[in-house]
Design a protein around this motif. Sequence first.
Motif, PDB file in Angstrom:
ATOM      1  N   LYS A   7      -3.427 -12.464 -10.070  1.00  0.00           N
ATOM      2  CA  LYS A   7      -3.287 -13.430  -8.982  1.00  0.00           C
ATOM      3  C   LYS A   7      -2.886 -12.745  -7.672  1.00  0.00           C
ATOM      4  O   LYS A   7      -3.064 -13.303  -6.597  1.00  0.00           O
ATOM      5  CB  LYS A   7      -2.235 -14.486  -9.333  1.00  0.00           C
ATOM      6  N   TYR A   8      -2.317 -11.558  -7.781  1.00  0.00           N
ATOM      7  CA  TYR A   8      -1.797 -10.850  -6.599  1.00  0.00           C
ATOM      8  C   TYR A   8      -2.634  -9.623  -6.252  1.00  0.00           C
ATOM      9  O   TYR A   8      -2.177  -8.711  -5.581  1.00  0.00           O
ATOM     10  CB  TYR A   8      -0.341 -10.440  -6.844  1.00  0.00           C
ATOM     11  N   GLU A   9      -3.862  -9.608  -6.716  1.00  0.00           N
ATOM     12  CA  GLU A   9      -4.736  -8.443  -6.532  1.00  0.00           C
ATOM     13  C   GLU A   9      -4.879  -8.062  -5.054  1.00  0.00           C
ATOM     14  O   GLU A   9      -4.759  -6.893  -4.694  1.00  0.00           O
ATOM     15  CB  GLU A   9      -6.113  -8.722  -7.134  1.00  0.00           C
ATOM     16  N   ASP A  10      -5.101  -9.016  -4.173  1.00  0.00           N
ATOM     17  CA  ASP A  10      -5.286  -8.714  -2.752  1.00  0.00           C
ATOM     18  C   ASP A  10      -4.016  -8.131  -2.129  1.00  0.00           C
ATOM     19  O   ASP A  10      -4.085  -7.189  -1.341  1.00  0.00           O
ATOM     20  CB  ASP A  10      -5.720  -9.962  -1.974  1.00  0.00           C
ATOM     21  N   GLU A  11      -2.863  -8.693  -2.479  1.00  0.00           N
ATOM     22  CA  GLU A  11      -1.602  -8.176  -1.939  1.00  0.00           C
ATOM     23  C   GLU A  11      -1.350  -6.746  -2.422  1.00  0.00           C
ATOM     24  O   GLU A  11      -0.940  -5.889  -1.651  1.00  0.00           O
ATOM     25  CB  GLU A  11      -0.408  -9.064  -2.333  1.00  0.00           C
ATOM     26  N   VAL A  12      -1.635  -6.502  -3.691  1.00  0.00           N
ATOM     27  CA  VAL A  12      -1.440  -5.168  -4.254  1.00  0.00           C
ATOM     28  C   VAL A  12      -2.380  -4.174  -3.581  1.00  0.00           C
ATOM     29  O   VAL A  12      -1.981  -3.073  -3.198  1.00  0.00           O
ATOM     30  CB  VAL A  12      -1.629  -5.165  -5.787  1.00  0.00           C
ATOM     31  N   LYS A  13      -3.632  -4.571  -3.393  1.00  0.00           N
ATOM     32  CA  LYS A  13      -4.588  -3.689  -2.702  1.00  0.00           C
ATOM     33  C   LYS A  13      -4.099  -3.383  -1.285  1.00  0.00           C
ATOM     34  O   LYS A  13      -4.206  -2.252  -0.814  1.00  0.00           O
ATOM     35  CB  LYS A  13      -5.979  -4.328  -2.655  1.00  0.00           C
ATOM     36  N   GLY A  14      -3.582  -4.403  -0.608  1.00  0.00           N
ATOM     37  CA  GLY A  14      -3.060  -4.211   0.752  1.00  0.00           C
ATOM     38  C   GLY A  14      -1.900  -3.236   0.785  1.00  0.00           C
ATOM     39  O   GLY A  14      -1.830  -2.365   1.660  1.00  0.00           O
ATOM     40  N   ILE A  15      -0.994  -3.361  -0.179  1.00  0.00           N
ATOM     41  CA  ILE A  15       0.169  -2.470  -0.251  1.00  0.00           C
ATOM     42  C   ILE A  15      -0.263  -1.045  -0.562  1.00  0.00           C
ATOM     43  O   ILE A  15       0.202  -0.089   0.056  1.00  0.00           O
ATOM     44  CB  ILE A  15       1.184  -2.993  -1.309  1.00  0.00           C
ATOM     45  N   ASP A  17      -3.227   0.266   0.043  1.00  0.00           N
ATOM     46  CA  ASP A  17      -3.953   0.773   1.212  1.00  0.00           C
ATOM     47  C   ASP A  17      -2.972   1.239   2.287  1.00  0.00           C
ATOM     48  O   ASP A  17      -3.122   2.321   2.855  1.00  0.00           O
ATOM     49  CB  ASP A  17      -4.879  -0.318   1.766  1.00  0.00           C
ATOM     50  N   LYS A  18      -1.955   0.420   2.568  1.00  0.00           N
ATOM     51  CA  LYS A  18      -0.946   0.784   3.576  1.00  0.00           C
ATOM     52  C   LYS A  18      -0.227   2.063   3.166  1.00  0.00           C
ATOM     53  O   LYS A  18      -0.034   2.970   3.986  1.00  0.00           O
ATOM     54  CB  LYS A  18       0.059  -0.357   3.750  1.00  0.00           C
ATOM     55  N   ALA A  19       0.166   2.160   1.912  1.00  0.00           N
ATOM     56  CA  ALA A  19       0.869   3.364   1.427  1.00  0.00           C
ATOM     57  C   ALA A  19      -0.022   4.598   1.542  1.00  0.00           C
ATOM     58  O   ALA A  19       0.438   5.676   1.933  1.00  0.00           O
ATOM     59  CB  ALA A  19       1.320   3.159  -0.022  1.00  0.00           C
ATOM     60  N   THR A  20      -1.287   4.443   1.248  1.00  0.00           N
ATOM     61  CA  THR A  20      -2.234   5.564   1.341  1.00  0.00           C
ATOM     62  C   THR A  20      -2.383   6.013   2.789  1.00  0.00           C
ATOM     63  O   THR A  20      -2.349   7.218   3.079  1.00  0.00           O
ATOM     64  CB  THR A  20      -3.608   5.154   0.768  1.00  0.00           C
ATOM     65  N   LYS A  21      -2.537   5.061   3.700  1.00  0.00           N
ATOM     66  CA  LYS A  21      -2.680   5.392   5.129  1.00  0.00           C
ATOM     67  C   LYS A  21      -1.398   6.034   5.662  1.00  0.00           C
ATOM     68  O   LYS A  21      -1.447   6.985   6.440  1.00  0.00           O
ATOM     69  CB  LYS A  21      -3.016   4.144   5.955  1.00  0.00           C
ATOM     70  N   ILE A  80       0.933   2.568  12.165  1.00  0.00           N
ATOM     71  CA  ILE A  80       1.774   3.495  12.930  1.00  0.00           C
ATOM     72  C   ILE A  80       3.270   3.182  12.790  1.00  0.00           C
ATOM     73  O   ILE A  80       4.086   4.093  12.854  1.00  0.00           O
ATOM     74  CB  ILE A  80       1.375   3.497  14.434  1.00  0.00           C
ATOM     75  N   GLY A  81       3.622   1.935  12.583  1.00  0.00           N
ATOM     76  CA  GLY A  81       4.999   1.445  12.564  1.00  0.00           C
ATOM     77  C   GLY A  81       6.088   2.475  12.293  1.00  0.00           C
ATOM     78  O   GLY A  81       6.858   2.831  13.176  1.00  0.00           O
ATOM     79  N   TYR A  82       6.159   2.952  11.090  1.00  0.00           N
ATOM     80  CA  TYR A  82       7.229   3.852  10.664  1.00  0.00           C
ATOM     81  C   TYR A  82       7.179   5.186  11.409  1.00  0.00           C
ATOM     82  O   TYR A  82       8.201   5.825  11.617  1.00  0.00           O
ATOM     83  CB  TYR A  82       7.128   4.085   9.145  1.00  0.00           C
ATOM     84  N   PHE A  83       5.989   5.609  11.842  1.00  0.00           N
ATOM     85  CA  PHE A  83       5.814   6.942  12.427  1.00  0.00           C
ATOM     86  C   PHE A  83       5.726   6.936  13.952  1.00  0.00           C
ATOM     87  O   PHE A  83       5.541   7.986  14.560  1.00  0.00           O
ATOM     88  CB  PHE A  83       4.547   7.599  11.854  1.00  0.00           C
ATOM     89  N   GLN A  84       5.856   5.777  14.560  1.00  0.00           N
ATOM     90  CA  GLN A  84       5.648   5.677  16.006  1.00  0.00           C
ATOM     91  C   GLN A  84       6.538   6.626  16.801  1.00  0.00           C
ATOM     92  O   GLN A  84       6.070   7.301  17.716  1.00  0.00           O
ATOM     93  CB  GLN A  84       5.872   4.251  16.486  1.00  0.00           C
TER      94      GLN A  84
END
Length: 178
Positions: A7-15, A17-21, A80-84
Amino acid sequence: LKLQLHKYEDEVKGIVDKATKELGMEKALSELEKTWGGLEFTYDIHEATSTPLLRSSEELIEILEDNQVQLQNMMTSKYIGYFQQQVTKWQNILGTVDSAVGLWLEVQTTWSHLQSIFIGSEDIRQQLPEDSKRFEEIDTKYKGMMATLSKISNVVDACMTEGLVENLEDLQTQLGIC
């Protein structure tokens, strides 16, 4: 399946993806730090005065331009958030390096040309006494600056020397008067 993670597949993919970037940015910033920590200036010696002269490096300019583009791309990323703060710091450092190296090479070229005219020719010194005196002051400042800077081999450390860009701008203006 009991946890119903599907049920949370999209949220997990988003997380993920963000971690990978973010990991990619972290690696790029680490590589940037490593690269600039090891980049060093090389110098030639001016034959007539034994003054160190900054050797122009195409490799340095290429790395500088590539890294500035890389940082600009990071700034436009939604991750960029954390690395700005870190990215902004490096943009400022590399901007200063860019300005300093450009000015430094311009001042050096002009100084070298005028040095042979004003110091090397007694006839010119007599015909243009005010310009000769002005150039002697510039010559002293430039040689002192080069004696200090040539002892700092790291590109970032040398270019971030307090007042360097301002001193180079001042020398450039004074050389323009000669």
